[in-house]
Design a protein around this motif. Structure first.
Motif, PDB file in Angstrom:
ATOM      1  N   SER A   9      33.413  -0.342  55.855  1.00  0.00           N
ATOM      2  CA  SER A   9      32.311  -0.514  54.902  1.00  0.00           C
ATOM      3  C   SER A   9      32.014   0.732  54.066  1.00  0.00           C
ATOM      4  CB  SER A   9      31.039  -0.958  55.619  1.00  0.00           C
ATOM      5  OG  SER A   9      30.634   0.008  56.568  1.00  0.00           O
ATOM      6  N   ARG A  10      32.697   1.814  54.355  1.00  0.00           N
ATOM      7  CA  ARG A  10      32.546   3.004  53.510  1.00  0.00           C
ATOM      8  C   ARG A  10      33.756   3.929  53.675  1.00  0.00           C
ATOM      9  NH1 ARG A  10      28.597   4.251  57.663  1.00  0.00           N
ATOM     10  NH2 ARG A  10      29.003   6.301  58.536  1.00  0.00           N
ATOM     11  N   MET A  11      33.822   4.896  52.793  1.00  0.00           N
ATOM     12  CA  MET A  11      34.924   5.866  52.815  1.00  0.00           C
ATOM     13  C   MET A  11      34.606   6.953  53.838  1.00  0.00           C
ATOM     14  SD  MET A  11      36.921   4.563  50.558  1.00  0.00           S
ATOM     15  CE  MET A  11      38.124   5.803  50.129  1.00  0.00           C
ATOM     16  N   PHE A  12      35.658   7.576  54.357  1.00  0.00           N
ATOM     17  CA  PHE A  12      35.519   8.654  55.328  1.00  0.00           C
ATOM     18  C   PHE A  12      36.518   9.756  55.028  1.00  0.00           C
ATOM     19  CE2 PHE A  12      33.860   5.044  57.648  1.00  0.00           C
ATOM     20  CZ  PHE A  12      32.743   5.570  58.252  1.00  0.00           C
ATOM     21  N   PRO A  13      36.182  10.980  55.403  1.00  0.00           N
ATOM     22  CA  PRO A  13      37.178  12.051  55.314  1.00  0.00           C
ATOM     23  C   PRO A  13      38.238  11.846  56.401  1.00  0.00           C
ATOM     24  CG  PRO A  13      35.114  12.908  56.193  1.00  0.00           C
ATOM     25  CD  PRO A  13      34.869  11.476  55.840  1.00  0.00           C
ATOM     26  N   LYS A  14      39.396  12.331  56.117  1.00  0.00           N
ATOM     27  CA  LYS A  14      40.536  12.166  57.012  1.00  0.00           C
ATOM     28  C   LYS A  14      40.258  12.695  58.422  1.00  0.00           C
ATOM     29  CE  LYS A  14      45.435  13.423  57.112  1.00  0.00           C
ATOM     30  NZ  LYS A  14      46.486  14.123  56.338  1.00  0.00           N
ATOM     31  N   ASP A  15      39.628  13.869  58.531  1.00  0.00           N
ATOM     32  CA  ASP A  15      39.397  14.459  59.854  1.00  0.00           C
ATOM     33  C   ASP A  15      38.481  13.598  60.722  1.00  0.00           C
ATOM     34  OD1 ASP A  15      37.289  15.178  58.098  1.00  0.00           O
ATOM     35  OD2 ASP A  15      36.828  16.972  59.247  1.00  0.00           O
ATOM     36  N   LYS A  16      37.491  12.966  60.113  1.00  0.00           N
ATOM     37  CA  LYS A  16      36.594  12.083  60.878  1.00  0.00           C
ATOM     38  C   LYS A  16      37.347  10.843  61.354  1.00  0.00           C
ATOM     39  CE  LYS A  16      32.097   9.946  60.952  1.00  0.00           C
ATOM     40  NZ  LYS A  16      30.955  10.616  61.451  1.00  0.00           N
ATOM     41  N   LEU A  17      38.198  10.286  60.507  1.00  0.00           N
ATOM     42  CA  LEU A  17      39.000   9.127  60.905  1.00  0.00           C
ATOM     43  C   LEU A  17      39.956   9.483  62.035  1.00  0.00           C
ATOM     44  CD1 LEU A  17      39.838   7.542  57.442  1.00  0.00           C
ATOM     45  CD2 LEU A  17      38.422   6.540  59.242  1.00  0.00           C
ATOM     46  N   ILE A  18      40.595  10.630  61.924  1.00  0.00           N
ATOM     47  CA  ILE A  18      41.534  11.053  62.971  1.00  0.00           C
ATOM     48  C   ILE A  18      40.824  11.180  64.315  1.00  0.00           C
ATOM     49  CG2 ILE A  18      42.933  13.000  63.783  1.00  0.00           C
ATOM     50  CD1 ILE A  18      43.887  13.336  60.882  1.00  0.00           C
ATOM     51  N   LEU A  19      39.659  11.790  64.318  1.00  0.00           N
ATOM     52  CA  LEU A  19      38.904  11.952  65.559  1.00  0.00           C
ATOM     53  C   LEU A  19      38.539  10.593  66.166  1.00  0.00           C
ATOM     54  CD1 LEU A  19      37.580  13.884  67.565  1.00  0.00           C
ATOM     55  CD2 LEU A  19      35.543  13.850  66.114  1.00  0.00           C
ATOM     56  N   ALA A  20      38.025   9.688  65.340  1.00  0.00           N
ATOM     57  CA  ALA A  20      37.628   8.366  65.839  1.00  0.00           C
ATOM     58  C   ALA A  20      38.837   7.569  66.325  1.00  0.00           C
ATOM     59  CB  ALA A  20      36.892   7.600  64.741  1.00  0.00           C
TER      60      ALA A  20
END
Length: 133
Positions: A9-20
């Motif tokens: 539902s929204r954009m995220f920075p790459k580092d936050k996506l990698i962590l999740a």
């Protein structure tokens, strides 16, 4: 192995996506890789989970296409894994409901609620490849 295409539902920075993603798949962050083009998947030595990203002009602007390289990482329950990702990112997610109807998907909210919804799938046909820096 192709695992899931999901819409966030929204954009995220790459580092936050990698962590999740690393939490969802219980894998070291260095085993999560992002690619620009599917042909790059052969160049992901050491990866366990690979994601290709797309940008959509919809209420769910970020699509992640997951490819699981290490078959030991395939979740036993797809919906449970996506629920965890939704909770980790604090966002809503659309995922396949595995029905033959292409106009329905599962809406997963960050509080864990799951609902089958109708979608205008043609809206999601308009996208661009998008690489997270």
């Amino acid at each position: 192995m192709v695992w899931q295409d999901i819409f966030l539902s929204r954009m995220f920075p790459k580092d936050k996506l990698i962590l999740a993603i690393s939490k969802v798949f219980n894998v070291d962050k260095r085993k999560v890789k992002f690619i620009k083009d599917i042909e790059e998947i052969t160049q992901t030595d050491g990866a366990g989970v690979v994601c290709q990203t797309y940008k959509h002009n919809t209420d769910y602007p970020l699509r992640l296409s997951f490819y699981i390289i290490d078959e030991d990482l395939v979740p036993k329950e797809d919906q449970a894994a996506v629920k965890l990702l939704s909770r980790e990112l604090e966002c809503d997610i659309l995922m396949s409901d595995n029905s033959v109807n292409p106009f329905t998907m599962l809406h997963i909210s960050c509080d864990g609620n799951v609902e089958q919804i109708s979608v205008d799938i043609e809206k999601y046909d308009d996208f661009e490849e998008f690489y997270l820096e």
